[in-house]
Write an enzyme that holds these catalytic residues in place. Structure first.
Site, PDB file in Angstrom:
ATOM      1  N   ASP A  43      13.074  79.629  69.253  1.00 54.59           N
ATOM      2  CA  ASP A  43      13.974  78.484  69.446  1.00 54.59           C
ATOM      3  C   ASP A  43      14.912  78.303  68.256  1.00 54.59           C
ATOM      4  O   ASP A  43      14.568  78.648  67.123  1.00 54.59           O
ATOM      5  CB  ASP A  43      13.121  77.216  69.653  1.00 54.59           C
ATOM      6  CG  ASP A  43      13.906  76.091  70.289  1.00 54.59           C
ATOM      7  OD1 ASP A  43      15.023  76.332  70.789  1.00 54.59           O
ATOM      8  OD2 ASP A  43      13.395  74.952  70.298  1.00 54.59           O
ATOM      9  N   ASN A  84      15.756  76.654  81.694  1.00 53.63           N
ATOM     10  CA  ASN A  84      17.015  77.004  81.033  1.00 53.63           C
ATOM     11  C   ASN A  84      18.177  77.229  82.009  1.00 53.63           C
ATOM     12  O   ASN A  84      19.342  77.278  81.590  1.00 53.63           O
ATOM     13  CB  ASN A  84      16.843  78.232  80.119  1.00 53.63           C
ATOM     14  CG  ASN A  84      16.074  77.941  78.849  1.00 53.63           C
ATOM     15  OD1 ASN A  84      15.312  78.773  78.350  1.00 53.63           O
ATOM     16  ND2 ASN A  84      16.247  76.752  78.279  1.00 53.63           N
TER      17      ASN A  84
HETATM   18  C1  IPE Z   1      12.193  76.922  75.044  1.00 55.73           C
HETATM   19  O1  IPE Z   1      13.322  76.548  74.305  1.00 55.73           O
HETATM   20  C2  IPE Z   1      12.457  78.152  75.792  1.00 55.73           C
HETATM   21  C3  IPE Z   1      12.825  79.340  75.025  1.00 55.73           C
HETATM   22  C4  IPE Z   1      12.739  79.501  73.737  1.00 55.73           C
HETATM   23  C5  IPE Z   1      13.283  80.425  75.805  1.00 55.73           C
HETATM   24  P1  IPE Z   1      14.252  75.348  74.756  1.00 55.73           P
HETATM   25  O2  IPE Z   1      15.227  75.133  73.662  1.00 55.73           O
HETATM   26  O3  IPE Z   1      14.816  75.589  76.104  1.00 55.73           O
HETATM   27  O4  IPE Z   1      13.218  74.138  74.842  1.00 55.73           O
HETATM   28  P2  IPE Z   1      13.454  72.564  74.950  1.00 55.73           P
HETATM   29  O5  IPE Z   1      14.202  72.325  76.211  1.00 55.73           O
HETATM   30  O6  IPE Z   1      14.229  72.124  73.763  1.00 55.73           O
HETATM   31  O7  IPE Z   1      12.085  71.973  74.977  1.00 55.73           O
HETATM   32  C1  IPE Z   2      16.463  79.473  72.050  1.00 59.90           C
HETATM   33  O1  IPE Z   2      17.466  78.880  71.303  1.00 59.90           O
HETATM   34  C2  IPE Z   2      16.998  80.480  73.048  1.00 59.90           C
HETATM   35  C3  IPE Z   2      16.920  80.071  74.448  1.00 59.90           C
HETATM   36  C4  IPE Z   2      16.335  78.988  74.912  1.00 59.90           C
HETATM   37  C5  IPE Z   2      17.541  80.972  75.399  1.00 59.90           C
HETATM   38  P1  IPE Z   2      18.260  77.639  71.862  1.00 59.90           P
HETATM   39  O2  IPE Z   2      19.417  78.140  72.659  1.00 59.90           O
HETATM   40  O3  IPE Z   2      17.360  76.709  72.583  1.00 59.90           O
HETATM   41  O4  IPE Z   2      18.795  76.959  70.547  1.00 59.90           O
HETATM   42  P2  IPE Z   2      18.829  75.407  70.213  1.00 59.90           P
HETATM   43  O5  IPE Z   2      17.453  74.865  70.439  1.00 59.90           O
HETATM   44  O6  IPE Z   2      19.834  74.786  71.132  1.00 59.90           O
HETATM   45  O7  IPE Z   2      19.241  75.339  68.789  1.00 59.90           O
HETATM   46 MG    MG Z   3      16.218  75.127  72.005  1.00 62.22          MG
END
Ligand code: IPE
Ligand code: IPE
Ligand code: MG
Length: 251
Positions: free
Chosen positions: A20, A68
């Site tokens: 993340d 997502n």
């Molecule tokens: C969780 O990350 C899923 C992945 C790392 C692929 P998110 O960034 O989508 O999670 P939330 O929505 O903040 O909990």
């Molecule tokens: C994790 O990074 C990757 C995916 C969920 C695909 P994020 O895209 O969630 O990055 P933040 O949490 O918005 O910084």
């Molecule tokens: Mg995230």
């Protein structure tokens, strides 16, 4: 080749990672979110090679959750394209290193090209005996359990099983990664302290490690730090500390 810095007896057998913070990392440097996703690939590569060098049995990386899809269409499309590019580019190297690649999640929602790439990569590496690399894509823990329950329900409907015969194993044998040990260590980057519908069942007794590093900053040393932290945990599985100590003495 296992690394001598850790005794293999104490290493986690299965590590799960919620990768993340790509977007926030990119924003911090005034770049678009996609830049963060692209730079994330380097951390994935380094994590896989370190896990493999240490002789970890399995590592599961959360790449795209069932939730997502709610992101802006442009970001979802870019993530899918990146997934295809990386799969195409990296699979031969994974195979050469004897790694077994699997994609877990509901693959039916992906485009044809991606589904074909996934099938080809899994086929190419399926006999490999090194670390199992699971990429969780369009994965959700609730989805996983629901699919398992549907299979069990079908067995009951067919008269193969009675409801009384259903035990934990009846469910777990139908989950993704049923052939692998449950998760020992779960790592989440970016300072968020939640599970976000990752492997709910398989993480029932995992040690949870949270780091402030954004995923593109995660590297070999960060993984070694998490493993060192894990090794120093006392995993009691419901017992008391004293019980564990007397068990250790008997060994
Ligand atoms: C969780 O990350 C899923 C992945 C790392 C692929 P998110 O960034 O989508 O999670 P939330 O929505 O903040 O909990
Ligand atoms: C994790 O990074 C990757 C995916 C969920 C695909 P994020 O895209 O969630 O990055 P933040 O949490 O918005 O910084
Ligand atoms: Mg995230």
């Amino acid at each position: 080749m296992p690394n001598s810095q850790f005794s293999s007896d104490f290493l986690p057998q299965h590590i799960a990672v919620i990768m993340d913070g790509n977007g926030r990392w990119a924003k911090k440097q005034g770049k678009p979110r996609l830049y963060g996703h692209r730079m994330a690939v380097k951390s994935v590569r380094e994590t896989i090679s370190t896990a493999s060098r240490l002789g970890i049995k399995a590592i599961t990386l959360f790449a795209f959750s069932s939730e997502n899809w709610k992101r802006p269409e442009e970001e979802v499309n870019l993530l899918m394209d990146l997934f295809i590019t990386v799969l195409t580019r990296e699979v031969k190297k994974l195979h050469k290193n004897n790694l077994k690649l699997r994609i877990i999640g509901d693959k039916t929602r992906f485009g044809q090209v991606l589904q074909q790439k996934i099938a080809a990569a899994e086929e190419l590496t399926k006999e490999n005996t090194g670390t199992v690399i699971n990429i969780a894509a369009n994965y959700g823990g609730k989805w996983d359990i629901t699919e398992a329950v549907k299979k069990v329900a079908a067995q009951v409907a067919d008269g193969e099983l009675t409801p009384e015969q259903i035990g934990e194993n009846t469910i777990s044998q139908h989950l993704s990664m049923a052939d692998l040990p449950d998760v020992d260590l779960m790592i989440r980057t970016s300072g968020e302290c939640r599970i976000s519908n990752f492997m709910l069942w398989q993480m029932a007794y995992a040690e949870l490690y949270f780091t402030e590093l954004f995923w593109p900053e995660f590297n070999e040393q960060a993984l070694l730090d998490a493993i060192t932290w894990f090794i120093n945990r006392e995993r009691r599985f419901g017992c008391t500390s004293e019980q564990l100590q007397s068990l250790m003495k008997q060994k």
